[in-house]
Design an enzyme around this catalytic site. Structure first.
Site, PDB file in Angstrom:
ATOM      1  N   CYS A   2      73.633   8.280  59.767  1.00  0.00           N
ATOM      2  CA  CYS A   2      73.560   6.913  59.253  1.00  0.00           C
ATOM      3  C   CYS A   2      73.434   6.990  57.738  1.00  0.00           C
ATOM      4  O   CYS A   2      73.425   8.057  57.157  1.00  0.00           O
ATOM      5  CB  CYS A   2      72.361   6.195  59.845  1.00  0.00           C
ATOM      6  SG  CYS A   2      72.282   6.330  61.628  1.00  0.00           S
ATOM      7  N   ARG A  27      81.611   6.379  56.618  1.00  0.00           N
ATOM      8  CA  ARG A  27      81.264   7.255  57.726  1.00  0.00           C
ATOM      9  C   ARG A  27      81.389   6.557  59.089  1.00  0.00           C
ATOM     10  O   ARG A  27      81.108   7.160  60.119  1.00  0.00           O
ATOM     11  CB  ARG A  27      79.842   7.790  57.522  1.00  0.00           C
ATOM     12  CG  ARG A  27      79.806   8.812  56.397  1.00  0.00           C
ATOM     13  CD  ARG A  27      78.515   8.838  55.641  1.00  0.00           C
ATOM     14  NE  ARG A  27      77.356   9.032  56.463  1.00  0.00           N
ATOM     15  CZ  ARG A  27      76.496  10.034  56.325  1.00  0.00           C
ATOM     16  NH1 ARG A  27      76.714  10.945  55.417  1.00  0.00           N
ATOM     17  NH2 ARG A  27      75.449  10.124  57.077  1.00  0.00           N
ATOM     18  N   TRP A  74      74.840   4.400  62.605  1.00  0.00           N
ATOM     19  CA  TRP A  74      75.847   4.962  63.514  1.00  0.00           C
ATOM     20  C   TRP A  74      75.045   5.374  64.733  1.00  0.00           C
ATOM     21  O   TRP A  74      74.330   6.362  64.715  1.00  0.00           O
ATOM     22  CB  TRP A  74      76.562   6.144  62.864  1.00  0.00           C
ATOM     23  CG  TRP A  74      77.852   6.454  63.541  1.00  0.00           C
ATOM     24  CD1 TRP A  74      79.046   5.825  63.356  1.00  0.00           C
ATOM     25  CD2 TRP A  74      78.081   7.458  64.526  1.00  0.00           C
ATOM     26  NE1 TRP A  74      80.001   6.379  64.177  1.00  0.00           N
ATOM     27  CE2 TRP A  74      79.437   7.383  64.901  1.00  0.00           C
ATOM     28  CE3 TRP A  74      77.277   8.410  65.129  1.00  0.00           C
ATOM     29  CZ2 TRP A  74      80.004   8.222  65.852  1.00  0.00           C
ATOM     30  CZ3 TRP A  74      77.849   9.243  66.079  1.00  0.00           C
ATOM     31  CH2 TRP A  74      79.197   9.145  66.431  1.00  0.00           C
ATOM     32  N   ASN A 100      67.129   8.125  59.342  1.00  0.00           N
ATOM     33  CA  ASN A 100      68.264   8.910  59.852  1.00  0.00           C
ATOM     34  C   ASN A 100      67.690  10.112  60.568  1.00  0.00           C
ATOM     35  O   ASN A 100      66.695  10.675  60.113  1.00  0.00           O
ATOM     36  CB  ASN A 100      69.123   9.468  58.704  1.00  0.00           C
ATOM     37  CG  ASN A 100      69.905   8.406  58.004  1.00  0.00           C
ATOM     38  OD1 ASN A 100      69.909   7.260  58.420  1.00  0.00           O
ATOM     39  ND2 ASN A 100      70.565   8.788  56.928  1.00  0.00           N
ATOM     40  N   GLY A 101      68.353  10.559  61.630  1.00  0.00           N
ATOM     41  CA  GLY A 101      67.867  11.739  62.350  1.00  0.00           C
ATOM     42  C   GLY A 101      67.490  11.358  63.765  1.00  0.00           C
ATOM     43  O   GLY A 101      67.798  10.265  64.235  1.00  0.00           O
ATOM     44  N   GLU A 488      94.489  24.274  72.710  1.00  0.00           N
ATOM     45  CA  GLU A 488      93.895  23.512  71.610  1.00  0.00           C
ATOM     46  C   GLU A 488      94.374  24.051  70.257  1.00  0.00           C
ATOM     47  O   GLU A 488      94.655  23.284  69.339  1.00  0.00           O
ATOM     48  CB  GLU A 488      92.358  23.556  71.745  1.00  0.00           C
ATOM     49  CG  GLU A 488      91.567  22.880  70.649  1.00  0.00           C
ATOM     50  CD  GLU A 488      91.844  21.382  70.491  1.00  0.00           C
ATOM     51  OE1 GLU A 488      92.522  20.787  71.332  1.00  0.00           O
ATOM     52  OE2 GLU A 488      91.378  20.830  69.470  1.00  0.00           O
ATOM     53  N   LYS A 492      96.323  21.775  67.566  1.00  0.00           N
ATOM     54  CA  LYS A 492      95.873  21.573  66.176  1.00  0.00           C
ATOM     55  C   LYS A 492      97.024  21.836  65.217  1.00  0.00           C
ATOM     56  O   LYS A 492      97.260  21.075  64.292  1.00  0.00           O
ATOM     57  CB  LYS A 492      94.701  22.512  65.807  1.00  0.00           C
ATOM     58  CG  LYS A 492      93.347  22.184  66.368  1.00  0.00           C
ATOM     59  CD  LYS A 492      92.719  20.920  65.850  1.00  0.00           C
ATOM     60  CE  LYS A 492      93.182  19.715  66.604  1.00  0.00           C
ATOM     61  NZ  LYS A 492      92.445  19.191  67.686  1.00  0.00           N
ATOM     62  N   GLU A 495      99.859  19.134  65.486  1.00  0.00           N
ATOM     63  CA  GLU A 495      99.407  17.802  65.026  1.00  0.00           C
ATOM     64  C   GLU A 495      99.457  17.679  63.504  1.00  0.00           C
ATOM     65  O   GLU A 495      99.889  16.669  62.977  1.00  0.00           O
ATOM     66  CB  GLU A 495      97.927  17.600  65.409  1.00  0.00           C
ATOM     67  CG  GLU A 495      97.660  17.061  66.775  1.00  0.00           C
ATOM     68  CD  GLU A 495      96.159  16.879  67.012  1.00  0.00           C
ATOM     69  OE1 GLU A 495      95.807  15.848  67.573  1.00  0.00           O
ATOM     70  OE2 GLU A 495      95.349  17.762  66.631  1.00  0.00           O
ATOM     71  N   HIS A 511     107.200  34.345  82.211  1.00  0.00           N
ATOM     72  CA  HIS A 511     108.015  33.435  83.013  1.00  0.00           C
ATOM     73  C   HIS A 511     108.770  32.433  82.140  1.00  0.00           C
ATOM     74  O   HIS A 511     109.133  31.354  82.601  1.00  0.00           O
ATOM     75  CB  HIS A 511     107.134  32.702  84.031  1.00  0.00           C
ATOM     76  CG  HIS A 511     106.424  33.636  84.958  1.00  0.00           C
ATOM     77  ND1 HIS A 511     107.080  34.385  85.899  1.00  0.00           N
ATOM     78  CD2 HIS A 511     105.118  33.983  85.037  1.00  0.00           C
ATOM     79  CE1 HIS A 511     106.212  35.142  86.549  1.00  0.00           C
ATOM     80  NE2 HIS A 511     105.000  34.916  86.033  1.00  0.00           N
ATOM     81  N   LYS A 610      93.708   8.011  65.370  1.00  0.00           N
ATOM     82  CA  LYS A 610      92.428   8.588  65.774  1.00  0.00           C
ATOM     83  C   LYS A 610      92.025   8.070  67.150  1.00  0.00           C
ATOM     84  O   LYS A 610      91.504   8.791  67.982  1.00  0.00           O
ATOM     85  CB  LYS A 610      91.366   8.222  64.725  1.00  0.00           C
ATOM     86  CG  LYS A 610      89.994   8.820  64.986  1.00  0.00           C
ATOM     87  CD  LYS A 610      89.999  10.308  64.724  1.00  0.00           C
ATOM     88  CE  LYS A 610      88.750  11.004  65.186  1.00  0.00           C
ATOM     89  NZ  LYS A 610      89.029  12.419  65.523  1.00  0.00           N
TER      90      LYS A 610
END
Ligand code: G6P
Length: 615
Positions: A2, A27, A74, A100-101, A488, A492, A495, A511, A610
């Site tokens: 946050c 953020r 957040w 925050n935390g 993955e 990456k 993309e 194959h 996104k």
């Protein structure tokens, strides 16, 4: 995660706070609020949504205050709502606090305070702090905060003001960043210096267990920690003041060129946040009330994972570990496919949706379909209060922090960590012994440091990227737990660099993909020392025999492999189900550097989004 800003000085506080919050909004926040001191008391105004909504709400307010704090949230504990937004206020409306935390022992503190007659209005972990400060308040705010923090376990960056000690902002840090800005006859506090750069470039970064008292004229500090608070305030912080050289853009990205690069480097921290407060040394995992109480989990017979993109790859890793250690049959489906075939949902089927954003339309539709067919639904999401999180009956939040780069990185590793916790949790009910579970937990605790070790050797991957940046095709091969990592790694690269890349199970290469191998075709093998190691060496030989160039991701100490391949990048040794968290990091960095060298827009690759909210 946050954002915090606070001010004490001669200027009207509200414009400073609002401008600061706007600078923190990059953020990805979901609610915001301010509190300031008036002659009549504390005014606190909050709203859900963007800072602009808060700003509009404040239009009618006449504020002459010069002391205040503000926060953009957040969500971690509790949905985005007015009650859950910060600042939190004590029962007499005289103390306001932003944080925050994560307060790990908030459950215990909450029941203790409730026994003393305190009433809670939010679902947050933060609210316990403001009640604790009020409990200890005898006229001196720093004393009350110091005493309160002696009882707190977890992480915090926080700021608090009080109507009965009105000329100060008291702040404290343990694990969540906080900086004090030094002005002429004024002081600022912020979680992120971007918020105060228009006012001052001189800042002091707070250290863990440090508490500071900001007044117009000075900043004093003291030490605080669990069970100890040194009452004595010093004035010795000034020697630590630094001049900020960066501009706002650079600060938002913490000095990194791209959000993706920053997020790759945040992984030691984001992984810690996923694990925090969820496990103990005896191998017990705590995932919340739903997991403890839900009858359907007790008669669980099969798990069906639905997801898209990177989250689907994390789901595959989950399948391997849930079957191996929790002995529960698992299938992983593309959410978009699940929906349009006629899936069989028998009694005892749990459908688990995995989604970083919690908004992906196909995953949401699959979850709804599963519900309609009578399945118990679970989710693993990063964004608190997102639609998928709300639609599912129970779930695990990643707490990985906002992910801005379109290519998912830190969410992937946190998803694997969350699925690993779920594996241990379900495994313990299904025959996994206490000793084995506690070894698994011990291995997980070591992961953030091991990730850090890899990140420190980034230069080697940059050099590799330079060598292969002009490739037209790249093949990624892995077996067992590293097969999803091959998928993955390839995702990456394609993309963000637009190089054609394929991920395959290493043995499947013969194959089909083997026909593509030439001296111009780099092949990335994830060849860590695990149960399939011997076999994958054989696959490497097959590629070398056809002139292919091999890059191997191998385990530290494996000298043999060096003789067989063109390049090796070593990763620390980990137990098999955790290897993907480590082996994917070099692949993220390789893709990142190749894309940057090719001049691609890494954070916003062409045609991608996104959050894909269309089916
Ligand atoms: C998009 C993103 C991917 C992501 C996928 C699933 O395609 O570009 O990075 O993996 O959606 O998103 P989710 O938020 O459901 O994990």
């Amino acid at each position: 995660m946050c954002g915090i800003i606070g001010y004490v000085g001669d200027k009207e506080v509200l414009p400073i706070l609002i401008e600061g919050l706007k600078r923190l909004e990059y953020r990805g926040y979901d609610s915001a609020g301010v509190a300031y001191i008036n002659p009549e008391g504390i005014t606190c105004v909050k709203s859900v949504g963007k800072v602009e909504a808060l700003s509009r709400r404040l239009e009618g307010y006449k504020c002459q205050s010069t002391v205040g704090i503000a926060h953009t949230r957040w969500a971690t504990h509790g949905l985005p709502s007015i009650n859950n937004a910060h600042p939190h206020i004590d029962r007499h409306q005289k103390i306001a606090l932003v944080h925050n935390g994560i307060i790990e022992n908030h459950g215990y503190l909450r029941s203790m305070l409730e026994r003393d007659g305190y009433r809670f209005v939010s679902d947050t972990d933060t609210e316990v702090l403001v009640h604790l400060v009020e409990k200890y308040f005898r006229g001196d705010l720093s004393h009350a905060l110091g005493k309160a923090l002696c009882e707190v376990e977890g992480t915090y960056g926080l700021a608090v003001i009080s109507q009965d000690d009105p000329e100060k902002v008291v702040v404290a840090r343990c694990g969540s960043p906080l900086a004090v800005g030094l002005g002429e006859g004024e002081h600022f506090v912020t979680s992120d210096v971007a918020a105060i750069l228009n006012h001052t470039r001189k800042v002091i970064y707070l250290e863990d267990h440090e508490l500071a008292v900001l007044t117009k004229k000075k900043v004093e500090n003291a030490t605080t920690s669990v069970s100890m608070y040194t009452e004595h305030l010093h004035c010795d912080m000034y020697s630590r003041a630094e001049e900020i050289q960066w501009n706002v853009e650079q600060i938002e990205k913490k000095g990194y060129r791209h959000f993706m690069h920053k997020e790759i480097h945040e992984q030691p921290e984001s992984l810690l946040n996923t694990m925090r407060g969820r496990m103990d040394r005896d191998g017990n995992v705590r995932l919340g009330v739903f997991f403890e109480k839900e009858e359907a989990l007790k008669s669980l017979k099969r798990i069906l994972i639905v997801a898209c993109g990177t989250s689907w790859h994390a789901g595959l890793v989950g399948e391997y570990m849930l079957e191996e250690f929790a002995r529960i049959p698992v299938e992983v489906e593309y959410a978009s496919e699940f929906r349009y075939r006629k899936p069989i949902i028998e009694e005892g089927t749990v459908v688990l949706a995995i989604s970083q954003s919690g908004e992906t339309a196909d995953t949401l539709a699959a979850l709804k379909e599963a519900k309609k067919r009578g399945a118990t639904t679970l989710s693993v999401c990063n964004v608190v209060g997102s639609t998928i999180a709300r639609e599912s009956e129970g779930g695990i939040y990643l707490h990985a922090g906002p992910e801005i780069g379109v290519a998912s990185t830190k969410a992937f590793t946190s998803q694997i960590a969350a699925l690993y916790l779920l594996t241990v949790f379900l495994g313990r009910r299904n025959g996994l012994g206490e000793g084995d579970a506690s070894d698994m937990i011990k291995a997980l605790r070591e992961i953030p440091e091991q990730v850090d070790n890899i990140l420190h050797r980034e230069k080697q991957l940059e050099d590799l990227a330079e060598l292969y940046k002009d490739s037209e095709n790249v093949l990624y091969l892995g077996r067992g737990y590293n097969f999803p990592v091959a998928l993955e790694g390839a995702l990456k690269l394609k993309e963000i660099s637009y190089i054609h890349a394929e991920g395959y199970p290493a043995a499947e290469m013969k194959h089909g993909p083997i026909a593509l191998i030439t001296k111009d075709m780099p092949v990335v093998f994830i060849a860590t020392r695990d149960s399939t190691y011997g076999k994958i060496l054989g696959n490497i030989e097959e590629v070398k025999a056809r002139g292919g160039k091999v890059i191997a991701i191998a385990t530290h100490g494996d000298r043999e492999i060096r003789k067989k391949v063109d390049h090796v990048f070593y990763i620390p040794e980990a137990i098999e189900p955790l290897t993907p968290i480590l082996s994917v990091i070099p692949l993220q960095l390789l893709a990142y550097h190749m894309a940057v060298m090719r001049g691609c827009d890494v954070d916003k690759p062409r045609n991608l989004a996104k959050s894909v909210t269309v089916e």
